[in-house]
Design an enzyme around this catalytic site. Structure first.
Site, PDB file in Angstrom:
ATOM      1  N   ASP A  68       0.814  -1.220   0.000  1.00  0.00           N
ATOM      2  CA  ASP A  68       0.000   0.000   0.000  1.00  0.00           C
ATOM      3  C   ASP A  68       0.845   1.266   0.000  1.00  0.00           C
ATOM      4  OD1 ASP A  68       0.721  -0.738   2.672  1.00  0.00           O
ATOM      5  OD2 ASP A  68      -0.739   0.716   3.431  1.00  0.00           O
ATOM      6  N   GLU A 121       0.168  -1.383   5.609  1.00  0.00           N
ATOM      7  CA  GLU A 121       1.252  -0.888   6.458  1.00  0.00           C
ATOM      8  C   GLU A 121       1.102   0.590   6.766  1.00  0.00           C
ATOM      9  OE1 GLU A 121       5.176   0.881   7.464  1.00  0.00           O
ATOM     10  OE2 GLU A 121       3.872   1.322   5.755  1.00  0.00           O
TER      11      GLU A 121
END
Length: 366
Positions: A68, A121
């Protein structure tokens, strides 16, 4: 052309938007691409993209990156030997480095290699939390931008909370407490208390609070606060003090992660330094004031761990985010050598697959 396939994979990854919570398309691409490169590839229950190489009997070396990015629709373009686009540095470059390094090292080391592109994350790290409870590696490299010649030994921890205040309506001439003033006082008290405990220590070794938001009026108010905390910080005691300070008001803890720091003698650190020395010159090391998935998995697994990846972390989350492609290709060489060195490390000799443990780990201190 040297690095054509490696660069093409990275560009495909960057061209797919993967803001936190919307990583599915990139995860599917990586599973397909890793399978084509010879990995046993799949999505796990959390949505992580997982690729494995090697047999089941050797030590498990886990290369953990993330899929991400923060929001920001940046044009993807290659210019002057650099690839521009969201995620080039944080952290698709480091993740692509891991995929190619594992594939290269696989034929030259007797270890089980696992590459994971984790989800979330930049949020609450659901991908890393899932891994912490289901996998038990023998050594871990975290994929974050460190710079070509640098190993990241550790990250500060974090405590994030909010306090919601409600008070009866009153005239501004009334001496009674007003909600927004109470919320502001909460922040000021925390700031003063932590400042008094700093004692001239370095930024990594002292708590650093920040007022993220303060809004409200006479009757309702909210303060949102974040505090970066050092190794050994008593988070439980700190939170207990915050609850006492909030009194009847509502305190909500959004996140609490410990700081982590590996010693320079850590086998992963040593292996990365060996790879840097062979391909990129004299190695250096540093610690970071932010957090990463190392904060999530490190204290649980309690195994050798450090972070490495190409890219300048000062470009994280900026509109100028870009990665030098020559650095990226050399970082693949560095990490491949490090994985080979790590597979031969005496501390990993004789280890093999283990069931995941749920026991509490420790914070690693230099």
């Amino acid at each position: 052309m040297r690095g054509h396939d490696e660069t093409a994979l990275l560009r495909r990854m960057v061209e797919i938007a993967s803001v936190t919570g919307d990583e599915d398309r990139l995860a599917r691409l990586l599973v397909d691409d890793m399978a084509a490169l010879g990995f046993r590839a799949h999505r796990d229950a959390a949505g992580n993209a997982v690729g494995e190489l090697g047999g089941p009997d050797g030590p498990l070396i886990l290369l953990l990156g993330h899929l991400d990015t923060v929001p920001g629709d940046l044009p993807v373009q290659e210019r002057d030997g650099k690839l521009y686009g969201r995620g080039t540095v944080d952290a698709k470059g480091p993740l692509a480095t891991m995929i190619w390094a594992a594939r290269r090292a696989w034929a030259r080391c007797d270890a089980r290699l696992m590459v994971v592109g984790a989800v979330g994350e930049e949020g609450s790290s659901p991908g890393a939390h899932h891994l912490a409870g289901t996998v038990r590696p023998d050594a871990v490299v975290i994929g974050e931008p460190s710079g070509l010649g640098t190993v990241v030994l550790g990250y500060k921890g974090i405590v994030r909370w909010s306090v919601d205040v409600t008070r009866p309506g009153s005239h501004t001439s009334s001496p009674g407490p007003r909600a927004v003033e109470v919320a502001a006082d909460h922040w000021e008290t925390v700031r003063r208390q932590l400042a008094a405990d700093c004692g001239g220590r370095s930024a990594f070794d002292r708590p650093i609070p920040a007022l993220v938001a303060l809004h409200g009026d006479l009757t309702h108010a909210r303060a949102e606060i974040s505090c970066r905390v050092p190794v050994g910080f008593d988070r439980d005691g700190f939170l207990e003090g915050l609850r006492e300070l909030a009194g009847p008001d509502t305190l909500t803890v959004a996140e609490s992660l410990p700081a982590v720091r590996s010693p320079r003698t850590d086998p992963v650190v040593s292996a990365l330094r060996a790879g840097i020395r062979r391909h990129a010159g004299t190695p250096t090391d540093k610690v970071k004031l932010g957090t990463s998935d190392m904060n999530v998995v490190g204290p649980v697994w309690n195994v050798p761990i450090a972070a490495y990846g190409p890219g300048d972390s000062r470009l994280d989350h900026t509109d100028e985010e870009h990665l030098d492609l020559a650095e990226y290709l050399t970082a693949i060489d560095v990490l491949a050598t490090a994985v080979e060195e790590l597979a031969l490390a005496p501390s990993l000799a004789g280890t093999g697959p283990r069931a995941a443990g749920a026991g509490a780990g420790r914070e690693t201190v230099r």
